[in-house]
Design a protein around this motif. Structure first.
Motif, short mmCIF file in Angstrom:
data_model
loop_
_atom_site.label_atom_id
_atom_site.label_comp_id
_atom_site.label_asym_id
_atom_site.label_seq_id
_atom_site.Cartn_x
_atom_site.Cartn_y
_atom_site.Cartn_z
N UNK A 170 9.60 53.71 14.07
CA UNK A 170 9.51 54.94 14.83
C UNK A 170 8.63 54.73 16.05
N UNK A 171 8.18 55.81 16.61
CA UNK A 171 7.34 55.73 17.80
C UNK A 171 6.37 56.90 17.79
N UNK A 172 5.24 56.69 18.41
CA UNK A 172 4.22 57.74 18.42
C UNK A 172 3.64 57.85 19.82
N UNK A 173 3.41 59.07 20.26
CA UNK A 173 2.93 59.36 21.61
C UNK A 173 1.69 60.25 21.52
N UNK A 174 0.96 60.29 22.61
CA UNK A 174 -0.11 61.27 22.78
C UNK A 174 0.38 62.29 23.80
N UNK A 186 -2.16 66.42 21.14
CA UNK A 186 -1.38 66.35 19.91
C UNK A 186 -0.78 64.95 19.77
N UNK A 187 -0.53 64.57 18.53
CA UNK A 187 0.11 63.29 18.25
C UNK A 187 1.58 63.59 17.97
N UNK A 188 2.45 63.18 18.87
CA UNK A 188 3.89 63.40 18.72
C UNK A 188 4.49 62.16 18.09
N UNK A 189 5.22 62.37 17.01
CA UNK A 189 5.77 61.24 16.27
C UNK A 189 7.29 61.36 16.22
N UNK A 230 3.78 62.50 28.13
CA UNK A 230 3.05 61.75 27.10
C UNK A 230 2.41 60.49 27.66
N UNK A 231 1.50 59.95 26.88
CA UNK A 231 0.99 58.60 27.10
C UNK A 231 1.40 57.81 25.85
#
Lengths: 559, 165
Positions: free
Chosen positions: A486-490, A474-477, A503-504
């Protein structure tokens, strides 16, 4: 009064994520999750009780007035394991055909709801139905929050955590049904590939940094102590100049956050180069001369006071090489060398690179993966070309780096990856996918707006606050409307019991790709109710709908 | 070597060292590679000074972490608090253990933000952190708070407002 608890589900096309049925219990809830295909929603109905058909995903479905104690859960499981009773799942298709599936004992876990319910017992069914194993994708999920319901990682069971009864690790659900496996694989491919891509990018990032370290260190392989000392002193001056350059307002190629980060990195490198040079110089002080008098408030005394001035040259050389990660057979140290893609590793690399003569530096720079060419102003309208060494992260990506948005965008499938999407883009996609309305935010051109709308159809919007669960890939934003960035994680793995997610990410403060555990709630884990931090949402690449597998499975059960 | 020659050599070494120390440099709390502080307050003052200048936000080096703390990891925050000033209190012994003290650092917060210019007002003006230190092998090291619960606090003078260009 004995009642039979049944679950049923209806298939609805791609309108909601997987859905859970919950039995409300005294202080606990049993959570059974079956997510064997996209678009399925589950409701449960207790005979003689209020029907919860049509309940929305993520909501607690514990029926009013239902209560089960821990002892009764144990009783139910024992009864099921002995074959005396059964909990059945009614599967009903749109065409009205249905079949029953027996729930296994290991697929029942308590859910700490904190609510009190009336007693409920499971009775032996009046009609004996052939026992069918649950589809492989049906899993059990344990949550500590009433609203924390959603899709768990497929085919994973969570052991009991009541503390009131002995428990053994739950056996993994059956995965012997090949059709279910194929269905799962097909539906999980996009998210699995995205996560796999992130892991490969992370490994590749580390490898590139290691390569860069080797190239720079190679230039020092045969340096004499005097040559090394001279290079360290040159590096000290050059690094201080580079730190000053980061303060220049005319240096616009770098993001302000990166300018601040690299300035501190250059200062650290300059200090360390100075300490290393002083160590060598002190060891080479001619015999008979008094020790170098340095004021006690000078940070260099912290090294000299340890007797560095009396250290023999070979020991000092070994110490300095160890400090800089140069290694070698003459290095005697028990300390672990710094990882190449760590901040320590980058500081060492900067020292070594800035100590090289210009022509040698140009040769080495041509071999480096992470060396961004920059034009740095140094007064009177003049500029100087330098190589900015880094560990993979540069805000705005530039030529040799990536930031969190470009990192995630690069992992998207080819048919989705049309451009680099920002965290604002992801937020707009999420809102559009959920509401069908394009929010009037920022300055979107017509073309960009259409691209966002089109791309949003590739995602399922995950609403954490409504009880949806994160899954791998999932892409966590993180994005607040009032904040510029903002920031975005895998997502690697979600832990709903603690509301944390592994997360990565491409991190600015770390300057590289890294794995990090993000806390989705600031409330303590012992709090009766825990709220999600605002600003977090997620997008999931839509699964592949393999209708051939669905058809075959339906045919198999004779429907 | 004659005394005069010896004096000249020493003078050259001192001048060379002094010039190396006083080359064009930005005023900052210098990196220390070894913990030679004699008191726990000096350790906290060093950490807070480095923190105030952004060295914790930009990535505390592992050599600092191992020299001055008992942490297994370093603070990792994209954002930070902004303070007008801070004050490091006196060490207070914890219990009857002479090797275990706590020191309270009080901050005068004015807000929070990130290095790209985002700013938010402080929800609480008075913010304090209680550091617990242990003396191990004659060296005082920070034991708590844990790095995950210790956001960076930068001084206002170190943070430029509206850095986003």
């Amino acid at each position: 009064m004995r009642r039979r608890l049944t679950f049923s589900h209806r298939k609805i096309p791609y309108t909601s994520p997987h859905f859970l049925g919950v039995i409300g219990l005294s202080g606990m809830s049993i959570l059974i999750l079956c997510g064997d295909a996209p678009g399925l929603s589950y409701t449960h109905k207790v005979e003689g009780q209020v029907s919860l058909a049509g309940a929305k995903p993520g909501r607690d479905l514990a029926p009013e007035g239902i209560k089960i104690t821990a002892e009764q859960i144990k009783e139910v499981r024992n009864a099921i394991s002995k074959g005396e009773s059964v909990i059945q799942l009614n599967v009903r298709e749109h065409d009205g055909k249905s079949f029953k599936i027996d729930v296994k004992t290991e697929q029942i876990v308590p859910l700490n709801s904190g609510n009190s319910r009336n007693k409920l017992r499971v009775e032996k069914p009046a009609v004996s139905n052939p026992s069918k194993p649950l589809p492989a994708s049906c899993s059990i999920y344990q949550a500590t929050d009433l609203l924390a319901q959603g899709i768990p990682v497929r085919n994973r069971t969570v052991p009991l955590n009541t503390g009131a009864e002995s428990r053994s690790p739950a056996s993994p659900p059956s995965t012997t049904d090949p059709l279910s496996l194929i269905q799962d694989i097909a539906s999980n491919v996009p998210a699995s590939e995205l996560l796999r891509g992130a892991e490969l990018a992370h490994a590749s990032n580390e490898h590139h940094s290691q390569d860069d370290q080797k190239h720079v260190a190679e230039a020092y392989r045969s340096s004499s102590p005097s040559e090394l000392q001279a290079r360290l002193e040159q590096a000290h001056e050059s690094l201080n100049e580079a730190a000053n350059a980061m303060d220049s307002p005319t240096l616009t190629a770098l993001d302000p956050g990166d300018k601040a980060r690299f300035k501190n990195m250059y200062l650290n490198a300059a200090d360390k180069a100075q300490i290393a040079a002083q160590t060598l110089r002190a060891s080479r002080t001619p015999a008979g001369l008094p020790a170098l008098a340095v004021p006690s408030e000078n940070p260099l005394t912290q090294f000299l006071s340890q007797g560095a001035q009396n250290t023999s040259l070979p020991n000092a050389l070994s110490t300095v090489k160890n400090m800089l990660g140069l290694g070698g057979s003459d290095v005697k140290s028990d300390s672990i060398p710094a990882k190449a893609n760590s901040n320590d590793g980058l500081v060492n690399r900067q020292i070594l690179f800035h100590g090289l003569p210009q022509d040698q530096a140009n040769q080495v720079a041509a071999k480096l993966h992470f060396a961004e060419p920059l034009q740095v102003p140094f007064g009177e309208g003049k500029t100087q070309a330098i190589k900015l060494l880094h560990n993979g992260y540069l805000f705005g990506s530039l030529k040799t780096g990536m930031d969190c948005s470009s990192f995630v965008s690069s992992l998207l499938p080819a048919d989705v990856r049309k451009t680099k999407f920002t965290t604002l883009d992801f937020r707009v996609m999420w809102l559009y996918a959920r509401t069908g309305t394009f929010p009037q935010e920022g300055q979107y051109s017509r073309e960009r707006r259409e691209l966002i709308k089109q791309t949003s159809s590739a995602f399922i919007p995950i609403n954490l606050e409504m009880g949806d669960h994160l899954g791998p890939g999932d892409i966590l934003v993180y994005r607040m409307p009032s904040v510029l960035d903002g920031h975005v994680f895998i997502v690697k793995q979600y832990h709903p019991e603690s509301l944390t997610v592994d997360t990565i990410e491409a991190s600015q403060s770390a300057g590289t790709l890294r794995e990090r555990t993000v806390q989705l709630s600031v409330d303590p884990i012992t709090a009766p109710v825990r709220f999600f931090r605002p600003g977090y949402f997620a997008l999931r690449l839509k699964p592949v709908d393999n209708r051939a597998c669905m058809y075959k499975e339906t045919k198999k059960v004779g429907l | 070597m004659t005394p005069k020659a010896r004096f000249l050599c020493a003078l050259i070494v001192i001048i060379h060292s002094a010039s190396a120390v006083f080359a064009v440099e930005i005023n900052h709390e210098r990196l220390r590679m070894a913990n030679t502080f004699q008191s726990p307050k000096e350790v906290v003052q060093y950490y807070c000074s480095r923190d105030a200048q952004g060295f914790v936000w930009s990535g505390l080096l592992d050599l600092e972490r191992s020299a001055f703390t008992l942490w297994k990891s370093v603070p990792q925050f994209e954002t930070f608090y902004i303070a007008r000033k801070y004050d490091v209190g006196q060490p207070e012994r914890i219990g009857h253990d002479n090797n275990h003290v706590q020191i309270e650092v009080k901050y005068d917060l004015i807000g929070s933000g990130d290095m790209n210019g985002a700013r938010a007002p402080a929800s609480q003006k008075n913010y304090s952190v209680v550091f617990e230190l242990m003396r191990i092998g004659g060296v005082w090291k920070i034991q708590s708070p844990e790095p995950g619960s210790l956001p960076p606090v930068l001084l206002e003078s170190q943070v430029k407002a509206g850095q986003k260009e």
